[in-house]
Design a protein around this motif. Structure first.
Motif, mmCIF file in Angstrom:
data_model
loop_
_atom_site.group_PDB
_atom_site.id
_atom_site.type_symbol
_atom_site.label_atom_id
_atom_site.label_comp_id
_atom_site.label_asym_id
_atom_site.label_seq_id
_atom_site.Cartn_x
_atom_site.Cartn_y
_atom_site.Cartn_z
ATOM 1 N N THR A 26 4.249 1.430 14.575
ATOM 2 C CA THR A 26 5.074 2.639 14.586
ATOM 3 C C THR A 26 5.723 2.943 13.241
ATOM 4 O O THR A 26 6.402 3.968 13.116
ATOM 5 N N VAL A 27 5.530 2.086 12.228
ATOM 6 C CA VAL A 27 6.126 2.407 10.925
ATOM 7 C C VAL A 27 5.389 3.583 10.302
ATOM 8 O O VAL A 27 4.199 3.809 10.545
ATOM 9 N N ASP A 28 6.105 4.347 9.515
ATOM 10 C CA ASP A 28 5.527 5.546 8.908
ATOM 11 C C ASP A 28 4.831 5.260 7.582
ATOM 12 O O ASP A 28 3.928 5.998 7.180
ATOM 13 N N LEU A 29 5.282 4.199 6.893
ATOM 14 C CA LEU A 29 4.743 3.908 5.564
ATOM 15 C C LEU A 29 4.868 2.416 5.291
ATOM 16 O O LEU A 29 5.836 1.785 5.719
ATOM 17 N N ILE A 30 3.895 1.873 4.588
ATOM 18 C CA ILE A 30 3.921 0.473 4.172
ATOM 19 C C ILE A 30 3.905 0.410 2.647
ATOM 20 O O ILE A 30 3.081 1.066 1.996
ATOM 21 N N LEU A 31 4.835 -0.360 2.077
ATOM 22 C CA LEU A 31 4.886 -0.585 0.633
ATOM 23 C C LEU A 31 4.498 -2.022 0.339
ATOM 24 O O LEU A 31 5.113 -2.959 0.859
ATOM 25 N N TYR A 32 3.469 -2.198 -0.498
ATOM 26 C CA TYR A 32 2.990 -3.509 -0.914
ATOM 27 C C TYR A 32 2.994 -3.579 -2.437
ATOM 28 O O TYR A 32 3.136 -2.557 -3.116
ATOM 29 N N PRO A 33 2.816 -4.773 -3.014
ATOM 30 C CA PRO A 33 2.993 -4.927 -4.464
ATOM 31 C C PRO A 33 1.844 -4.364 -5.316
ATOM 32 O O PRO A 33 0.816 -3.901 -4.815
ATOM 33 N N GLU A 34 2.040 -4.489 -6.610
ATOM 34 C CA GLU A 34 1.021 -4.181 -7.615
ATOM 35 C C GLU A 34 -0.128 -5.181 -7.500
ATOM 36 O O GLU A 34 0.088 -6.376 -7.278
ATOM 37 N N GLY A 35 -1.366 -4.699 -7.652
ATOM 38 C CA GLY A 35 -2.517 -5.592 -7.709
ATOM 39 C C GLY A 35 -2.800 -6.335 -6.416
ATOM 40 O O GLY A 35 -3.424 -7.398 -6.444
ATOM 41 N N TYR A 36 -2.371 -5.776 -5.281
ATOM 42 C CA TYR A 36 -2.578 -6.489 -4.019
ATOM 43 C C TYR A 36 -4.056 -6.576 -3.653
ATOM 44 O O TYR A 36 -4.515 -7.582 -3.121
ATOM 45 N N CYS A 37 -4.820 -5.522 -3.929
ATOM 46 C CA CYS A 37 -6.235 -5.534 -3.558
ATOM 47 C C CYS A 37 -7.081 -5.021 -4.714
ATOM 48 O O CYS A 37 -6.563 -4.649 -5.766
ATOM 49 N N THR A 38 -8.387 -4.993 -4.508
ATOM 50 C CA THR A 38 -9.309 -4.487 -5.517
ATOM 51 C C THR A 38 -9.924 -3.175 -5.052
ATOM 52 O O THR A 38 -9.798 -2.784 -3.883
ATOM 53 N N TYR A 39 -10.590 -2.493 -5.970
ATOM 54 C CA TYR A 39 -11.201 -1.201 -5.663
ATOM 55 C C TYR A 39 -12.231 -1.296 -4.543
ATOM 56 O O TYR A 39 -12.488 -0.310 -3.842
#
Length: 216
Positions: A26-39
């Motif tokens: 039910t959250v509207d937005l998720i904030l995660y760090p820099e460089g968490y995943c790749t392209y």
């Protein structure tokens, strides 16, 4: 708006993001760090945003292993992507994105120290995001970083939220103080986390913060 602020461990897949979005649909937005995943994982990020109707803000590594910005809305559409500002350059690239009634600012990691100048022409920002790669390498940096965030919030009259990974260290120096923070539009501390990597959910209207106990 309910925003989930995560401090995941560095990983090669999206397991922590998937667990958190599935556990908090039910959250509207998720904030995660820099460089968490790749392209190579961007399509999956968009799929998760669509599946759970949740916007996702983070940083990723491109084909050249360079850091880039990412904001994906709850329809899986990319609202903002650009390279990370090289050192000693002003923010000359777009650093805001509109999603319905919300206008977001974006400062990737150390860009926070150019934020007051770089966001000067961006009006009506409701939230400014600051995904950070790894934690602070000293208590002095922790204080400097958080105080700069507070100044930006006051100057832009906008809430600012940042988060780092739970692990890793700057240039493998061996020291890392994980950080997550939020200051409101008046520069008042909503929360300021040091060495506490628990996930938080922020209600941006009431400014209430819930702490989640998830195991990775």
């Amino acid at each position: 708006m309910n925003i989930l602020i995560g401090q995941p461990k560095m990983e090669q897949n999206l397991e922590q993001l998937k667990l958190e979005i599935e556990s908090n649909p039910t959250v509207d937005l998720i904030l995660y760090p820099e460089g968490y995943c790749t392209y190579t994982q961007l399509d999956r990020v968009s799929e998760l945003a669509i599946q759970f109707k949740t916007s996702i803000v983070l940083g990723y590594r491109d084909e050249s292993n360079k850091d880039r910005v990412l904001i994906v809305n709850n329809k899986g559409e990319t609202l903002l992507t650009r390279r990370k500002t090289p050192e000693d350059e002003l923010l000359l690239m777009p650093s805001s994105a509109t999603d319905g009634s919300e206008q977001y600012g974006y400062l990737l990691c150390r860009e926070i120290f150019m934020g007051r100048e770089g966001l000067k022409t961006h009006e009506h920002l409701s939230i400014i995001f600051n995904p950070i790669g790894v934690g602070m390498f000293s208590e002095e940096q922790f204080t400097e970083w958080s105080e700069e965030a507070r100044k930006i919030a006051v100057e832009r009259k906008a809430m600012i939220i940042g988060t780092s990974h739970a692990d890793g260290s700057y240039r493998n120096c061996g020291v890392s103080i994980p950080i997550a923070y939020c200051f409101d539009e008046n520069g008042e501390e909503v929360f300021l986390s040091k060495n506490d990597t628990r996930t938080r959910v922020l209600d941006t209207i009431s400014k209430e913060v819930s702490i989640l106990e998830l195991s990775f």
